[in-house]
Design a protein around this motif. Structure first.
Motif, mmCIF file in Angstrom:
data_model
loop_
_atom_site.group_PDB
_atom_site.id
_atom_site.type_symbol
_atom_site.label_atom_id
_atom_site.label_comp_id
_atom_site.label_asym_id
_atom_site.label_seq_id
_atom_site.Cartn_x
_atom_site.Cartn_y
_atom_site.Cartn_z
ATOM 1 N N ILE A 98 0.845 -1.200 0.000
ATOM 2 C CA ILE A 98 0.000 0.000 0.000
ATOM 3 C C ILE A 98 0.876 1.244 0.000
ATOM 4 N N GLU A 99 1.857 1.283 0.873
ATOM 5 C CA GLU A 99 2.731 2.457 0.960
ATOM 6 C C GLU A 99 3.526 2.654 -0.328
ATOM 7 N N MET A 154 4.407 5.627 -5.330
ATOM 8 C CA MET A 154 4.702 5.540 -6.753
ATOM 9 C C MET A 154 3.678 6.278 -7.593
ATOM 10 N N ASP A 155 2.394 6.157 -7.234
ATOM 11 C CA ASP A 155 1.331 6.725 -8.058
ATOM 12 C C ASP A 155 1.437 8.249 -8.158
ATOM 13 N N GLY A 156 1.739 8.882 -7.047
ATOM 14 C CA GLY A 156 2.006 10.312 -7.068
ATOM 15 C C GLY A 156 0.805 11.210 -7.223
ATOM 16 N N SER A 157 -0.394 10.654 -7.208
ATOM 17 C CA SER A 157 -1.601 11.459 -7.419
ATOM 18 C C SER A 157 -2.165 12.016 -6.128
ATOM 19 N N GLY A 158 -1.734 11.483 -5.001
ATOM 20 C CA GLY A 158 -2.349 11.825 -3.724
ATOM 21 C C GLY A 158 -3.512 10.929 -3.371
ATOM 22 N N SER A 159 -3.925 10.075 -4.329
ATOM 23 C CA SER A 159 -4.998 9.121 -4.036
ATOM 24 C C SER A 159 -4.519 8.110 -3.002
ATOM 25 N N LYS A 160 -5.405 7.749 -2.084
ATOM 26 C CA LYS A 160 -5.079 6.819 -1.007
ATOM 27 C C LYS A 160 -5.993 5.596 -1.073
ATOM 28 N N TRP A 183 7.115 -5.507 -11.406
ATOM 29 C CA TRP A 183 6.132 -4.664 -12.109
ATOM 30 C C TRP A 183 6.526 -3.196 -12.145
ATOM 31 N N LEU A 184 7.052 -2.667 -11.056
ATOM 32 C CA LEU A 184 7.320 -1.232 -10.973
ATOM 33 C C LEU A 184 8.326 -0.733 -12.016
ATOM 34 N N ARG A 220 -8.312 -3.271 0.902
ATOM 35 C CA ARG A 220 -7.781 -1.938 0.628
ATOM 36 C C ARG A 220 -7.964 -1.647 -0.861
ATOM 37 N N VAL A 221 -8.556 -0.499 -1.198
ATOM 38 C CA VAL A 221 -8.866 -0.166 -2.596
ATOM 39 C C VAL A 221 -8.428 1.257 -2.900
ATOM 40 N N ILE A 222 -7.775 1.438 -4.055
ATOM 41 C CA ILE A 222 -7.401 2.757 -4.550
ATOM 42 C C ILE A 222 -8.116 2.989 -5.883
ATOM 43 N N GLN A 223 -8.603 4.213 -6.103
ATOM 44 C CA GLN A 223 -9.294 4.557 -7.336
ATOM 45 C C GLN A 223 -8.885 5.959 -7.778
ATOM 46 N N GLY A 224 -8.800 6.135 -9.096
ATOM 47 C CA GLY A 224 -8.549 7.465 -9.627
ATOM 48 C C GLY A 224 -7.120 7.931 -9.545
ATOM 49 N N GLY A 225 -6.151 7.018 -9.492
ATOM 50 C CA GLY A 225 -4.755 7.414 -9.417
ATOM 51 C C GLY A 225 -4.189 7.799 -10.771
ATOM 52 N N ASN A 226 -2.981 8.324 -10.751
ATOM 53 C CA ASN A 226 -2.303 8.669 -12.000
ATOM 54 C C ASN A 226 -1.891 7.426 -12.770
#
Length: 393
Positions: A88-89, A94-100, A305-306, A123-129
């Motif tokens: 998660i961290e 990495m995403d850099g969008s501020g989405s959590k 992957w990264l 744990r779910v993230i949506q709308g990231g870069n």
């Protein structure tokens, strides 16, 4: 534990772990424990008697104490919790969008439910870069009860002296991730690891097995990216083989790759969902090197992957390429709804927890009637590989 939460729990572990031996066809609660019966409509894949190039080898389960097996299970649960936090961290940074990532705790992990012995953290993230939608789910089952059908299915993959019988207690734990990318030039990434422990009511002997894997679903084919990904897992398998040369049946990269290709397949389309990776089930926890191998697989997820993300994230893409990604996401959802055992089980339940069932689905998809692919195009090249899997390393 209520019947509702027991159903959610069993479904959650089935959703990301598409192995028949994990997927129950019915569930009930007996004395506060989860009791399941399992489908046997297909033969579960086992690596305990996998064929090598020259001969058939079987790996015997080393005898270890009940305390040792219990320690393996409990240590792995801690490992999964730590790995979820770490992933998660890493992804948020990495995403850099501020989405959590949102946090949905239930059962054992919900501080308001003090009587629960099982539960999960979704744990779910949506709308990231980079990650348009992603999920990282931890599930823990304790004090489940094996049905006669389930116990017979396990024994069918073991030797004649297997102590497993109906009524035996079992526990299970799993960590699963799926990251759907915003850019069509970055592959979707899916992976999981899991442990299944059974305690014989008669002998009190405990036996544990691991399963898991990692795979890519690209939309455009960059050969060096897919080769890099497969090389990570080929080298990981080779390292285990070097340390444990007598256990070739457990750590064979060609075998694990084939299992992955075979599972993520849409027979109605005669095409594979992606470019695969590795997939394994029934690795005996007591066999030398298995615990380290499974942990190393989970530790390799982000490093495999990264670097691909870093290489492709700043590359511009066209509306046409995005539309192709949406069409291929349609195939991803098609596979989930038609062939993935976990999704089919979850949706067939009475009063399903649909949000949990569909957490692995892409955020936006497209279906187009009789879509035509231009010959010799990048899309056509991608389809050729999906029709006929390639040996990448």
């Amino acid at each position: 534990m209520t019947i509702f939460h027991a159903c959610i729990l069993i479904y959650s572990i089935a959703l990301f772990h598409p192995v028949l031996s994990w997927v129950p066809s019915s569930v009930s609660v007996v004395g506060g424990s989860v009791s399941t019966s399992h489908s046997t409509s297909a033969t579960p894949v086992s690596l305990l008697a996998a064929k090598t190039t020259n001969e058939e080898e079987t790996t015997a389960v080393t005898s270890v104490s009940t305390d040792d097996i219990n320690d393996i299970f409990e240590d792995f649960v801690i490992f999964l919790q730590d790995k979820q936090t770490e992933i998660i961290e890493t992804v948020e940074r990495m995403d850099g969008s501020g989405s959590k990532f949102t946090t949905d705790k239930w059962g054992l992990f919900d501080n308001t439910n003090h009587n629960a012995t099982s539960g999960g953290i979704t744990r779910v993230i949506q709308g990231g870069n980079v990650v348009e939608k992603g999920a990282c789910s931890l599930t823990l089952i304790r004090r489940g009860v094996l049905s006669a059908e389930r116990a017979a299915a396990i024994r069918s993959r073991q030797d004649d002296d297997s102590p497993i019988r109906a009524g035996d207690a079992y526990s299970a734990a799993a960590l699963s991730i799926v990251f759907h990318t915003r850019s069509p030039l970055i592959p979707t990434f899916r992976s999981d690891v899991r442990i299944f422990l059974v305690e014989s009511n008669n002998s009190k002997e405990r036996i544990a097995f691991f399963g898991g894997g990692a795979d890519l679903t690209p939309y455009y084919l960059f050969d060096e990216d897919i080769t890099f990904f497969h090389t990570v897992y080929r080298d990981l398998c080779q390292d285990s083989l070097t340390k444990h040369p007598n256990d070739a049946a457990l750590f064979s990269y060609p075998s694990l790759k084939k299992l992955c290709d075979d599972y993520f397949y849409l027979p109605a389309r005669s095409e594979h969902r992606g470019t695969g990776g590795i997939f394994f089930d029934d690795l005996p926890a007591s066999a030398p090197g298995v615990v380290d191998f499974v942990r190393n697989v989970a530790n390799a997820w982000m490093p495999s992957w990264l670097p691909i993300v870093t290489k492709r994230r700043e590359t511009a893409f066209t509306d046409k390429q995005k539309q192709w990604q949406l069409l291929r996401r349609g195939r991803y959802l098609e596979f989930n709804l038609l062939y993935d055992r976990g999704v089919k089980f979850g949706l067939a339940m009475a009063n399903p927890r649909v949000e949990g069932v569909m957490v692995s689905a892409p955020p936006v998809i497209a279906f187009e009637y009789n879509h035509k692919i231009e010959p010799d195009s990048d899309e056509d090249r991608m389809m050729q590989v999906l029709k006929t899997p390639k040996e990448w390393v």
